[in-house]
Design an enzyme around this catalytic site. Structure first.
Site, mmCIF file in Angstrom:
data_model
loop_
_atom_site.group_PDB
_atom_site.id
_atom_site.type_symbol
_atom_site.label_atom_id
_atom_site.label_comp_id
_atom_site.label_asym_id
_atom_site.label_seq_id
_atom_site.Cartn_x
_atom_site.Cartn_y
_atom_site.Cartn_z
ATOM 1 N N CYS A 68 0.805 -1.231 0.000
ATOM 2 C CA CYS A 68 0.000 0.000 0.000
ATOM 3 C C CYS A 68 0.836 1.278 0.000
ATOM 4 C CB CYS A 68 -0.904 0.035 1.228
ATOM 5 S SG CYS A 68 -1.899 -1.434 1.456
ATOM 6 N N HIS A 124 -1.816 6.952 4.232
ATOM 7 C CA HIS A 124 -0.722 5.977 4.403
ATOM 8 C C HIS A 124 0.641 6.462 3.907
ATOM 9 C CE1 HIS A 124 -0.485 1.373 5.275
ATOM 10 N NE2 HIS A 124 0.067 2.131 6.208
#
Ligand SMILES: *[C@@H]1O[C@H](CO)[C@@H](O)[C@H](O)[C@H]1NC(C)=O
Ligand SMILES: *[C@@H]1O[C@H](CO)[C@@H](O)[C@H](O)[C@H]1NC(C)=O
Ligand SMILES: *[C@@H]1O[C@H](CO)[C@@H](O)[C@H](O)[C@H]1NC(C)=O
Ligand SMILES: *[C@@H]1O[C@H](CO)[C@@H](O)[C@H](O)[C@H]1NC(C)=O
Ligand SMILES: *[C@@H]1O[C@H](CO)[C@@H](O)[C@H](O)[C@H]1NC(C)=O
Length: 495
Positions: A68, A124
């Site tokens: 990710c 993130h």
């Protein structure tokens, strides 16, 4: 005379609309497997996504990073993660890592050419200081969370809430599944936006990442599936599809479709132990195999694409979105970025502007992979999922459930994304493997022994790329990060 004037006005209007930069909606699904969308697998119920994909261009060689944080780094910066320090693992909640400020991010570049920029969902890319968070990196608004793998209803990761509206804590959505509140916010942005200004909307959905959670009506769409993980996971995919359907409807109703580019992509492959499936590809999320790095993807536009309704097999890399969006928007990436504009390829089906790319270089895991034309060289271990995992058809007792992972997090503080941290090489893996991806897209046949000269050629290329490596930015546990110091909320201010 009158008709001449009218046609002049029409022409002028067409010219005006054609030269106006389009709205850009960039949809990223989290941990979505290759075999988990309707256009690859008819068992998946994704009618809204299928419609867009089938009326747009389905991308069949669109590559992302294995995890990710690295994929989002590539999307937002246009750089290979190994050139930013974010090539190793994901940013863990207590880690003072971030995408450094010397990389100018896509929303900031788009703002400079007149776009309004909005982000919904998963960031993130670091949050230990406000300066690293979305509204300080070019987004006019942010509605979402900073970390990964949080609960879809409580919006907590471990014992801390992680949900923001710009900088404000969102604490009134307890019990609301994120796909619903994200869709509501997207509709609000779309409804209040003046379509004379170009809009960039980055929709980084929480679905379909673990923990496996979805409202019952979506799970019930797959009552024929016995395996609990796969059933819930499939429901999550359909929840994502419904969200995209509702947002698309709002775009139509509010007059965006005349001049819009919609892009959909996975951020990496699915995880077999969490319901995902990548068949016929080998491997899974976190690996350098195609199952970890070939993303389900399409582009859609009712007006901007000259050729639609086909499968495009040209080579595209995650970093290319940065340069492509800037090209479409009338902006310019700075010199040195890895991304290349693929707008001609997407618009007309012409050949890709790239013939090679780096899958990743990770000096801590001591592995790397490079693509050059048909060929792919893997150095070191490709990761810990090495197989062709079947679609789960019955409950596999030794498969961990999401609940179990969640308990583990509560108990140890270290369970989060732990499956990503482990990247254990199998002792008998060869140091170099060569695959012909064109002839063997599923990586069954290692041809390194047959073509030692090609192995050397790709190794030499890899050596050149490695010269640009920025060492992994992977600080250890930072106690100051913990939500107990911030009223139970993951909050910037500790680096
Ligand atoms: C950004 O900063 C890092 C750390 O100082 C450095 O290693 C890297 O080369 C810089 N990258 C660019 C594109 O400026
Ligand atoms: C939208 O912006 C244009 C150009 O700035 C302006 O002429 C128009 O009045 C605006 N529309 C609304 C509904 O505010
Ligand atoms: C989509 O819209 C329908 C109709 O308004 C609504 O019932 C449903 O909850 C929405 N779903 C999502 C994911 O927003
Ligand atoms: C790889 O496969 C393609 C397509 O089958 C073929 O044209 C090419 O020669 C192959 N390359 C090697 C090195 O075998
Ligand atoms: C698309 O990719 C899949 C998986 O690698 C492959 O099986 C399929 O043949 C490709 N389709 C086309 C049209 O190349």
């Amino acid at each position: 005379m009158l008709s001449v004037i009218i046609s002049l006005i029409v022409c002028y209007n067409i010219l005006l609309t054609e030269s106006k930069p389009p709205h850009i909606v960039f949809i990223v699904a989290d941990d979505l497997g290759w075999n988990d969308v309707g256009w690859h697998n008819p068992a998946m119920k994704t009618p809204n996504l299928d419609n867009l994909a089938n009326q747009g261009v389905i991308l069949n060689s669109s590559y992302v990073q294995p995890l990710c944080t690295p994929s989002r780094t590539a999307f937002m910066s246009g750089y290979y993660p190994y050139r930013t320090g974010l090539q190793h693992n994901v940013i863990l909640p207590w880690s003072a890592a971030y995408l450094r400020r010397n990389y100018t991010l896509l929303p900031e570049k788009l703002k400079n050419v007149g776009y309004n920029t909005h982000m919904i969902g998963k960031w993130h890319l670091g949050f230990c200081n406000w300066n690293y968070t979305p509204t300080y990196r070019g987004f006019d608004s942010f509605y979402g969370y900073y970390n990964g793998q949080e609960d879809y209803y409580s919006h907590k990761i471990m014992f801390g809430l992680d949900y923001r509206d710009d900088k404000k804590v969102v604490d009134d959505k307890e019990g609301v599944y994120s796909a619903f509140s994200y869709t509501e916010r997207a509709k609000k942005i779309i409804e209040s936006h003046n379509t004379s200004d170009p809009m960039f909307l980055y929709l980084a959905f929480q679905d379909v990442h673990a923990p496996l959670q979805v409202p019952k009506r979506f799970e019930d769409m797959y009552s024929n599936i016995n395996d609990k993980n796969r059933r819930i996971y499939s429901g999550m995919v359909s929840a994502l599809d419904e969200a995209v359907g509702n947002i698309t409807k709002s775009l139509v109703q509010n007059g965006f479709m005349d001049n819009i580019l919609i892009v959909f992509t996975a951020d990496n492959g699915g995880i077999p132990t969490f319901g995902g499936n990548n068949l016929p590809l080998r491997g899974a999320k976190s690996t350098l195999w195609e199952g970890g790095t070939k993303g389900a993807s399409f582009v859609y536009s009712p007006t901007l694409l000259d050729k639609t309704g086909y499968i495009n097999t040209e080579m595209m890399h995650a970093t290319d979105w940065f340069a492509t969006f800037l090209d479409v928007a009338g902006g310019q990436p700075e010199k040195g970025v890895d991304g290349i504009s693929q707008w001609d390829m997407l618009r007309t089906g012409s050949p890709s502007k790239r013939n090679e790319f780096i899958y990743n270089i990770d000096e801590i895991n001591k592995n790397a992979a490079i693509r050059y034309g048909d060929l792919k060289l893997i150095e070191g271990s490709a990761g810990r999922f090495n197989d062709w995992y079947p679609v789960p058809t019955s409950n596999l007792e030794n498969f961990k459930t999401a609940d179990h992972i969640y308990d583990l997090n509560e108990k140890t503080d270290l369970g989060v994304e732990h499956f990503e941290i482990e990247n254990i090489a199998e002792s008998d893996e060869p140091q170099y493997r060569l695959f012909n991806i064109t002839a063997d897209p599923t990586e069954h046949f290692d041809i390194a022994d047959q073509f030692p000269d090609l192995v050397t050629k790709l190794k030499d290329k890899l050596v050149e790329y490695k010269k640009l490596l920025v060492p992994a930015f992977d600080p250890s546990f930072s106690p100051k990060s913990l939500p107990i110091f911030y009223d139970g909320v993951w909050t910037p201010g500790w680096c």
